[in-house]
Scaffold this active site. Structure first.
Site, PDB file in Angstrom:
ATOM      1  N   ARG A  19     -10.211  -9.342   1.259  1.00  0.00           N
ATOM      2  CA  ARG A  19     -10.526  -7.927   1.498  1.00  0.00           C
ATOM      3  C   ARG A  19      -9.457  -7.336   2.418  1.00  0.00           C
ATOM      4  O   ARG A  19      -9.041  -6.192   2.259  1.00  0.00           O
ATOM      5  CB  ARG A  19     -11.920  -7.743   2.106  1.00  0.00           C
ATOM      6  CG  ARG A  19     -12.158  -6.313   2.572  1.00  0.00           C
ATOM      7  CD  ARG A  19     -13.612  -5.917   2.843  1.00  0.00           C
ATOM      8  NE  ARG A  19     -14.455  -6.977   3.307  1.00  0.00           N
ATOM      9  CZ  ARG A  19     -14.448  -7.485   4.553  1.00  0.00           C
ATOM     10  NH1 ARG A  19     -13.630  -7.006   5.472  1.00  0.00           N
ATOM     11  NH2 ARG A  19     -15.274  -8.461   4.873  1.00  0.00           N
TER      12      ARG A  19
ATOM     13  N   TYR B  11     -10.199  18.849  -7.917  1.00  0.00           N
ATOM     14  CA  TYR B  11     -10.787  17.787  -8.743  1.00  0.00           C
ATOM     15  C   TYR B  11     -12.288  17.675  -8.425  1.00  0.00           C
ATOM     16  O   TYR B  11     -12.684  17.601  -7.252  1.00  0.00           O
ATOM     17  CB  TYR B  11     -10.075  16.456  -8.457  1.00  0.00           C
ATOM     18  CG  TYR B  11     -10.722  15.287  -9.156  1.00  0.00           C
ATOM     19  CD1 TYR B  11     -10.647  15.162 -10.546  1.00  0.00           C
ATOM     20  CD2 TYR B  11     -11.428  14.326  -8.450  1.00  0.00           C
ATOM     21  CE1 TYR B  11     -11.264  14.105 -11.195  1.00  0.00           C
ATOM     22  CE2 TYR B  11     -12.041  13.270  -9.095  1.00  0.00           C
ATOM     23  CZ  TYR B  11     -11.951  13.161 -10.472  1.00  0.00           C
ATOM     24  OH  TYR B  11     -12.567  12.120 -11.114  1.00  0.00           O
TER      25      TYR B  11
ATOM     26  N   ASP C 253      -3.072  15.425  -2.807  1.00  0.00           N
ATOM     27  CA  ASP C 253      -3.491  14.586  -3.927  1.00  0.00           C
ATOM     28  C   ASP C 253      -2.418  14.762  -5.001  1.00  0.00           C
ATOM     29  O   ASP C 253      -2.319  15.805  -5.633  1.00  0.00           O
ATOM     30  CB  ASP C 253      -4.871  15.045  -4.429  1.00  0.00           C
ATOM     31  CG  ASP C 253      -5.376  14.202  -5.607  1.00  0.00           C
ATOM     32  OD1 ASP C 253      -4.548  13.600  -6.323  1.00  0.00           O
ATOM     33  OD2 ASP C 253      -6.604  14.179  -5.823  1.00  0.00           O
TER      34      ASP C 253
ATOM     35  N   LYS D  49      -4.593   7.213 -13.436  1.00  0.00           N
ATOM     36  CA  LYS D  49      -4.003   8.163 -14.370  1.00  0.00           C
ATOM     37  C   LYS D  49      -2.543   7.781 -14.681  1.00  0.00           C
ATOM     38  O   LYS D  49      -2.313   6.732 -15.225  1.00  0.00           O
ATOM     39  CB  LYS D  49      -4.140   9.584 -13.809  1.00  0.00           C
ATOM     40  CG  LYS D  49      -5.510   9.857 -13.138  1.00  0.00           C
ATOM     41  CD  LYS D  49      -6.661   9.895 -14.100  1.00  0.00           C
ATOM     42  CE  LYS D  49      -8.043   9.946 -13.451  1.00  0.00           C
ATOM     43  NZ  LYS D  49      -8.281  10.948 -12.419  1.00  0.00           N
TER      44      LYS D  49
END
Ligand SMILES: *Cc1c(COP(=O)(O)O)cnc(C)c1O
Length: 379
Positions: A46, A98, A170, A195
């Site tokens: 992690r 978004y 972003d 994306k």
């Protein structure tokens, strides 16, 4: 080093034990220590994983940044950035944001005491008007989704600096191939790697890139403490995708231009949204801060009837009707019923998001075939 060379080489090193040229998938949760505390920099996956480290370094290099952090999704990356804030702090963002970002801001963090203002950010005066001594973050997304408005990053950086706030961009729609926000004055760059960055519609992941050591340290603490980290297999897929980012983006932009021009000349198309057109309201800003104009296009049909849009979407053969964007294959979407359905009809209309609006993510197929598909679907 130029962009394409960096996309292939930056951050990655041949495996020290075998010489494997591709970064191995270190599918392990833990690492053996020789003696308590005597380890090779890896204790638990992690916190650190070698596949993730190489991806984070590659991401930082592509944005000309110092530090990269990878997350299990774009939303986990967004969540990590908002954790920098305290109750009472204020954020200014765009009203053409978004949907998932709007949801986490208003449904998760507003109830915890953080205040969000949504303004049309292509007007920097509207941003300035919302600045108070509690403004801690300005959150930009450009170009916006689905109306492809372009926000001036350098101008937003100036407002943020004056306000003593951090500027977040972003950069999912643009990728560092089209624009590098840190070089325009941003403090934090956020990605949905799902994306264009991964580019093959086969993985969900996110990232943050920053320069400042202290901001990095705080974000890195939350990345480990809250645990929204990706697995090594997904990191491998993104690393593999990044190696062709420059070639894919070049073709997305070329095909995007051809499709935008075809649609603009079509008698059954009323309006096309694409920042490469010289009559796009923010074209000058786009030309100043972007290297090209991308493969995301929205358009409205003549007469603006929802049923006409649905008919076109059902007829597409190559532009598959699906959420998401930025993969090698072309996709189509109907924001009013799909990605933006959670926004009330009145608010959608006020924002200029009409019911016949179709959004295209133009892929890297042969463009003649894409035009042919548009021709048969629109008629
Ligand atoms: C998809 C997307 C996100 C969210 O990313 P996920 O990987 O789906 O969590 C954030 N911002 C933009 C602009 C996006 O397109």
């Amino acid at each position: 080093m130029k962009f394409g060379t960096k996309a292939i080489h930056a951050g990655v090193h041949p495996d020290p034990t075998t010489g494997a040229i591709m970064t191995p998938i270190y599918q392990t949760s833990t690492y053996v220590q020789r003696s308590p505390g005597d380890h090779k920099g890896y204790e638990y996956s992690r916190t650190h994983n070698p596949t993730r480290t190489q991806l984070q370094d590659a991401l930082a290099a592509l944005d000309n940044g110092k530090h990269g952090l990878a997350f299990a999704s774009g939303m986990a990356a967004t969540d990590c950035v908002i954790k920098l804030l305290q109750p009472g702090d204020e954020v200014i963002s765009t009203n053409d944001l978004y949907g998932g970002s709007y949801r986490i801001f208003t449904k998760v963090y507003e109830p915890l005491g953080i205040k969000f203002h949504f303004v049309p950010m292509h007007d920097m005066e509207a941003v300035r008007a919302k600045v108070t001594d509690r403004t801690k973050l300005i959150w930009v997304e450009t170009p916006t989704n689905p109306l492809l408005n372009v926000i001036d990053i350098a101008a937003a950086a100036a407002v943020a600096k004056e306000a003593g706030a951090l500027l977040v961009v972003d950069n999912t729609f643009s990728t560092p191939y089209l624009q590098t926000p840190l070089e325009l004055g941003a403090d934090i760059v956020v990605y949905s790697l799902t994306k264009y960055m991964a580019g093959h519609s086969d993985t969900v992941m996110g990232a943050i890139v920053v320069n400042d050591d202290e901001v990095h340290q705080r974000l890195s603490f939350y990345q480990n403490a809250c645990g929204g980290t990706p697995g090594p297999q997904d990191c491998f897929l993104v690393l593999r995708g990044l190696k062709t980012l420059h070639i894919r983006m070049q073709r997305h932009c070329e095909n995007g231009r051809a499709v935008a021009e075809y649609l603009k000349a079509h008698p059954k198309v009323e309006k096309v949204f694409w920042p490469g057109f010289t009559d796009h309201p923010n074209h000058e800003v786009a030309a100043k801060q972007m290297n090209d104009f991308g493969g995301m296009i929205s358009f409205v049909l003549e007469g603006d009837r929802k049923e006409d849009a649905v008919a076109v979407l059902e007829k597409f053969q190559l532009f598959s009707l699906a959420e998401s964007l930025g993969g090698v294959e072309s996709l189509s979407g109907h924001p009013a019923t799909m990605t933006h359905a959670s926004i009330p009809a009145d608010a959608r209309k006020a924002a200029g998001l009409s019911d016949s609006l179709i959004r295209l993510s133009v892929g890297i197929e042969d463009v003649e075939d894409l035009i042919e598909d548009l021709k048969q679907a629109i008629g």
